[in-house]
Design an enzyme around this catalytic site. Structure first.
Site, PDB file in Angstrom:
ATOM      1  N   ASP A   8       0.849  -1.189   0.000  1.00  0.00           N
ATOM      2  CA  ASP A   8       0.000   0.000   0.000  1.00  0.00           C
ATOM      3  C   ASP A   8       0.885   1.240   0.000  1.00  0.00           C
ATOM      4  O   ASP A   8       1.745   1.390   0.864  1.00  0.00           O
ATOM      5  CB  ASP A   8      -0.889  -0.038   1.268  1.00  0.00           C
ATOM      6  CG  ASP A   8      -1.955   1.036   1.254  1.00  0.00           C
ATOM      7  OD1 ASP A   8      -1.876   1.946   0.405  1.00  0.00           O
ATOM      8  OD2 ASP A   8      -2.862   0.974   2.103  1.00  0.00           O
ATOM      9  N   ASP A 106      -3.403   2.701  -5.613  1.00  0.00           N
ATOM     10  CA  ASP A 106      -2.216   2.728  -4.744  1.00  0.00           C
ATOM     11  C   ASP A 106      -2.038   1.455  -3.907  1.00  0.00           C
ATOM     12  O   ASP A 106      -1.361   1.474  -2.896  1.00  0.00           O
ATOM     13  CB  ASP A 106      -2.277   3.946  -3.820  1.00  0.00           C
ATOM     14  CG  ASP A 106      -3.372   3.832  -2.775  1.00  0.00           C
ATOM     15  OD1 ASP A 106      -4.283   3.012  -2.961  1.00  0.00           O
ATOM     16  OD2 ASP A 106      -3.303   4.558  -1.777  1.00  0.00           O
ATOM     17  N   GLU A 107      -2.638   0.370  -4.342  1.00  0.00           N
ATOM     18  CA  GLU A 107      -2.636  -0.826  -3.523  1.00  0.00           C
ATOM     19  C   GLU A 107      -2.683  -2.088  -4.365  1.00  0.00           C
ATOM     20  O   GLU A 107      -3.427  -2.141  -5.340  1.00  0.00           O
ATOM     21  CB  GLU A 107      -3.914  -0.785  -2.667  1.00  0.00           C
ATOM     22  CG  GLU A 107      -3.783  -1.292  -1.265  1.00  0.00           C
ATOM     23  CD  GLU A 107      -5.109  -1.087  -0.540  1.00  0.00           C
ATOM     24  OE1 GLU A 107      -5.677  -2.085  -0.110  1.00  0.00           O
ATOM     25  OE2 GLU A 107      -5.561   0.067  -0.436  1.00  0.00           O
TER      26      GLU A 107
END
Length: 358
Positions: A8, A106-107
């Site tokens: 993350d 973003d992960e």
DNA sequence: TCTGGGGTCCTAGGACCC
DNA sequence: TCTGGGGTCCTAGGACCC
């Protein structure tokens, strides 16, 4: 047993902005809506840790953030730029894993079972990945390691920011037990309130709960909650994910009952949806219109065309019809949205599955 | 505090077909 | 005349996540 990691990116949008504006590193930085002197309607998308010191956080009204720290740096969301940075990170993650599933910009989950010999090597491997990302892109991240998706996620949360946290299967239940139920992935505001009123304050309480009781109030979700509280979860990553819907929505600067104005907005939104549709090369079957009224009540209306279409006209015509079917309400509209769904891949874009007749 | 925008999944009732 | 059950599609709403 599989070795699953969740990677993350820390305060991603703000970190991307710090990267191209290094001078903002020493300042509270807020990415989100333009505060317009504190009267704007948007929210904070992301902020750096200096801004968090003032109590600013994601999803907070931008007007509140502005009141908390007027001289913070406020920047608009530049999605295409973050997407470019995201792609670099995702390519790196793919190269370090045997299986890869992106969850958001973003992960991503990665399965590294085939890359290392066991959990003894996992933290060192995560450190390598983290260092590689930092070197190649300049961006910080946190990594959670465990044997299933849920625990990788929960471990990652505990490791933030800029950290690595591993929770082995046998430690999972103990690790979760003291946390408030609201921290459990999948438990939002509503479920938290219901669980607390039933006497389950911590995840540990939930793990000791009567499953019959949980299932009778929450159905299938109740059984899932119980499994989660015990640290059990899925360990399969889905690599070939297909998009299910495309939508755009816009909040008016002030609530309106002006049909002309709303129709104009529907037209402009529909065009954006259409552009995205072309990019994804899919056809749709269903059009949905979403209305948020002045009092925040929300309504959806949808209609199926009965066939697949890829035409802008079909989006606009149906969206307008759907909107007009609300018109007798004549209450001030705060937000209007248009979404298309029920996709079929367009010609020339046959998936491998279809191609081999699976 | 006064609340954005992009998504996903689940539920549930009704229609319709077999 | 009254009675099934399975499957799929459509529509509306709700909860959640980032």
């Amino acid at each position: 047993m599989k070795i699953i990691m969740l990677v993350d990116m820390d305060y991603f949008f703000a970190a991307c902005e710090e990267l191209r504006h290094p001078k903002y590193k020493e300042k509270p930085l807020v990415v989100g809506a333009d505060p317009k002197g504190g009267v704007a309607r948007g929210v904070v998308s992301t902020c750096n840790y200096l801004a968090r010191k003032y109590g600013i956080h994601s999803a907070m009204p931008i007007s509140t953030a502005y009141r908390l720290k007027k001289d913070a740096v406020f920047l608009p969301v530049d999605y295409p730029y973050y997407e470019k940075m995201s792609n670099q990170v995702m390519q790196i993650l793919k190269s370090f894993s045997t299986k890869f599933e992106q969850v958001s910009i973003d992960e991503a989950f990665i399965d590294v079972s085939g890359k290392i010999d066991g959990f003894e090597q996992a933290v060192e491997y995560a450190r390598k990945i983290k260092g590689f990302i930092k070197n190649e892109t300049g961006l910080p991240c946190s990594i959670g390691i465990s044997s299933n998706r849920l625990m990788a996620k929960m471990a990652c949360e505990a490791g933030k920011p800029d950290g690595i946290k591993m929770v082995l299967e046998e430690e999972a239940e103990k690790f979760l037990a003291p946390m408030p139920v609201g921290k459990l992935y999948g438990v939002g505001k509503k479920t938290k309130e219901r669980l607390e009123s039933m006497g389950y304050k911590t995840i540990g309480d939930l793990a000791r709960a009567n499953t019959v009781n949980l299932v009778s109030t929450f159905g299938v979700f109740g059984a899932e909650l119980y499994r989660s509280a015990k640290g059990q979860g899925e360990d399969v990553l889905v690599e070939n994910y297909e998009i299910k819907s495309i939508g755009r929505e816009r909040t008016f600067e002030s609530d309106t009952t002006d049909r002309e104005k709303i129709i104009a907005q529907i037209n402009s939104i529909a065009k954006e949806v259409y552009e995205e549709l072309k990019k994804e090369r899919v056809s749709f079957k269903t059009v949905t219109v979403k209305i948020r009224y002045y009092d925040f009540s929300e309504h959806l209306k949808s209609r199926s065309l009965g066939h697949y279409s890829d035409e802008l006209g079909d989006i606009v015509d149906n969206a307008v019809k759907l909107f007009d079917s609300y018109s007798e309400k004549n209450e001030p509209v705060r937000k209007i949205g248009v979404r298309v769904s029920g996709f079929s891949k367009q010609g020339g874009q046959k998936s491998m599955k279809e191609f081999i007749g699976a």
